[in-house]
Design a protein around this motif. Structure first.
Motif, PDB file in Angstrom:
ATOM      1  N   LEU A  64     -45.780  83.033  61.043  1.00 54.19           N
ATOM      2  CA  LEU A  64     -46.454  83.895  60.069  1.00 54.19           C
ATOM      3  C   LEU A  64     -46.179  85.365  60.330  1.00 54.19           C
ATOM      4  CD1 LEU A  64     -49.873  82.032  59.744  1.00 54.19           C
ATOM      5  CD2 LEU A  64     -47.989  82.077  58.097  1.00 54.19           C
ATOM      6  N   ASP A  65     -46.001  85.737  61.607  1.00 51.74           N
ATOM      7  CA  ASP A  65     -45.728  87.128  61.962  1.00 51.74           C
ATOM      8  C   ASP A  65     -44.261  87.504  61.798  1.00 51.74           C
ATOM      9  OD1 ASP A  65     -48.360  87.614  62.564  1.00 51.74           O
ATOM     10  OD2 ASP A  65     -48.122  87.273  64.720  1.00 51.74           O
ATOM     11  N   ASP A  66     -43.393  86.531  61.590  1.00 50.72           N
ATOM     12  CA  ASP A  66     -41.950  86.763  61.558  1.00 50.72           C
ATOM     13  C   ASP A  66     -41.468  86.849  60.108  1.00 50.72           C
ATOM     14  OD1 ASP A  66     -39.358  87.105  62.387  1.00 50.72           O
ATOM     15  OD2 ASP A  66     -39.012  84.978  62.738  1.00 50.72           O
ATOM     16  N   HIS A  67     -41.593  88.012  59.521  1.00 46.84           N
ATOM     17  CA  HIS A  67     -41.267  88.180  58.105  1.00 46.84           C
ATOM     18  C   HIS A  67     -39.775  88.123  57.818  1.00 46.84           C
ATOM     19  CE1 HIS A  67     -45.444  89.004  57.350  1.00 46.84           C
ATOM     20  NE2 HIS A  67     -45.437  89.872  58.354  1.00 46.84           N
ATOM     21  N   TYR A  68     -38.946  88.336  58.827  1.00 46.18           N
ATOM     22  CA  TYR A  68     -37.491  88.333  58.617  1.00 46.18           C
ATOM     23  C   TYR A  68     -36.804  87.215  59.395  1.00 46.18           C
ATOM     24  CZ  TYR A  68     -38.570  92.834  56.632  1.00 46.18           C
ATOM     25  OH  TYR A  68     -39.111  93.836  55.864  1.00 46.18           O
ATOM     26  N   HIS A  69     -37.557  86.239  59.857  1.00 44.79           N
ATOM     27  CA  HIS A  69     -37.030  85.094  60.607  1.00 44.79           C
ATOM     28  C   HIS A  69     -36.183  85.519  61.803  1.00 44.79           C
ATOM     29  CE1 HIS A  69     -38.618  82.440  57.605  1.00 44.79           C
ATOM     30  NE2 HIS A  69     -37.925  83.019  56.659  1.00 44.79           N
ATOM     31  N   ALA A  70     -36.625  86.514  62.527  1.00 46.75           N
ATOM     32  CA  ALA A  70     -35.871  86.998  63.689  1.00 46.75           C
ATOM     33  C   ALA A  70     -36.404  86.428  65.002  1.00 46.75           C
ATOM     34  CB  ALA A  70     -35.909  88.518  63.738  1.00 46.75           C
ATOM     35  N   ALA A  71     -37.615  85.891  65.003  1.00 45.21           N
ATOM     36  CA  ALA A  71     -38.239  85.430  66.238  1.00 45.21           C
ATOM     37  C   ALA A  71     -38.225  83.911  66.382  1.00 45.21           C
ATOM     38  CB  ALA A  71     -39.675  85.936  66.314  1.00 45.21           C
ATOM     39  N   TYR A  72     -37.363  83.235  65.662  1.00 44.33           N
ATOM     40  CA  TYR A  72     -37.311  81.779  65.755  1.00 44.33           C
ATOM     41  C   TYR A  72     -36.680  81.346  67.073  1.00 44.33           C
ATOM     42  CZ  TYR A  72     -32.411  82.346  64.419  1.00 44.33           C
ATOM     43  OH  TYR A  72     -31.093  82.722  64.370  1.00 44.33           O
ATOM     44  N   MET A  73     -36.969  80.109  67.482  1.00 43.77           N
ATOM     45  CA  MET A  73     -36.337  79.549  68.677  1.00 43.77           C
ATOM     46  C   MET A  73     -35.030  78.849  68.301  1.00 43.77           C
ATOM     47  SD  MET A  73     -39.513  78.078  70.968  1.00 43.77           S
ATOM     48  CE  MET A  73     -39.897  76.727  69.877  1.00 43.77           C
ATOM     49  N   LEU A  74     -35.023  78.228  67.132  1.00 41.38           N
ATOM     50  CA  LEU A  74     -33.864  77.493  66.648  1.00 41.38           C
ATOM     51  C   LEU A  74     -33.899  77.521  65.123  1.00 41.38           C
ATOM     52  CD1 LEU A  74     -32.485  74.176  67.913  1.00 41.38           C
ATOM     53  CD2 LEU A  74     -33.240  74.258  65.553  1.00 41.38           C
TER      54      LEU A  74
END
Length: 168
Positions: A64-74
């Motif tokens: 929810l905090d990752d608006h640009y999908h930069a903090a994903y693990m995979l």
């Protein structure tokens, strides 16, 4: 207002028709799910230009905090396209177009808790061999071309087989 409702109704009917068209066997598709622990986000991006199709996060809060999908693990992206998320037998999946040559790219965040140099990508409990590998400082990108998804809709008969992708 009536024109807007009519347009919305026509677009909804068209979207449902396309979905049914694929699920009844006219378009070859496969249901694919990520088989890993964490918060899994299945997007509605039909093509890869809108972003990847599956994201794995440590938690729902991270997603929810990752608006640009930069903090994903995979993350995973399918080419040429997906036909949208679906739920099969209570399992969230994405519907992948396998009507022509298709590929899958898996991106692993090397700063995440899941990354390990010796891990492999698996499809239905069989290790896949990548065709291209791009190893950056914080990201590992693996491309797969020579693999087979199990089709989820052979000749109009619904087959509820879910292809499971894992990194282990």
């Amino acid at each position: 207002m009536k024109k807007i409702l009519l347009i919305f109704s026509l677009l909804s009917t068209l979207a449902l028709s396309i979905s049914l068209y694929g699920c009844l066997g006219y378009v070859k598709c496969a249901w694919v799910a990520l088989d890993m622990d964490g918060y899994i986000l299945y997007t509605t991006n039909m093509y890869s230009s809108g972003g990847n199709h599956i994201y794995l996060y440590e938690s729902e809060e991270d997603a929810l905090d990752d608006h640009y999908h930069a903090a994903y693990m995979l993350s995973i992206v399918f080419y040429p396209r997906i036909m949208g998320p679906d739920t099969i037998n209570g399992i969230k999946t994405t519907t992948v177009d396998i009507g022509s040559k298709y590929t899958m790219d898996v991106h692993i965040n090397k700063n995440s808790s899941i990354y390990a140099q010796e891990k492999l990508v698996y499809l239905n409990d069989e290790a896949l061999t990548y065709t291209n590998k791009y190893d950056y400082d914080t990201l590992l990108c693996l491309s797969f071309e020579n693999f087979k998804f199990v089709q989820g809709n052979p000749k109009g008969k619904i087959n509820n087989f879910i292809n499971l992708v894992a990194y282990k």
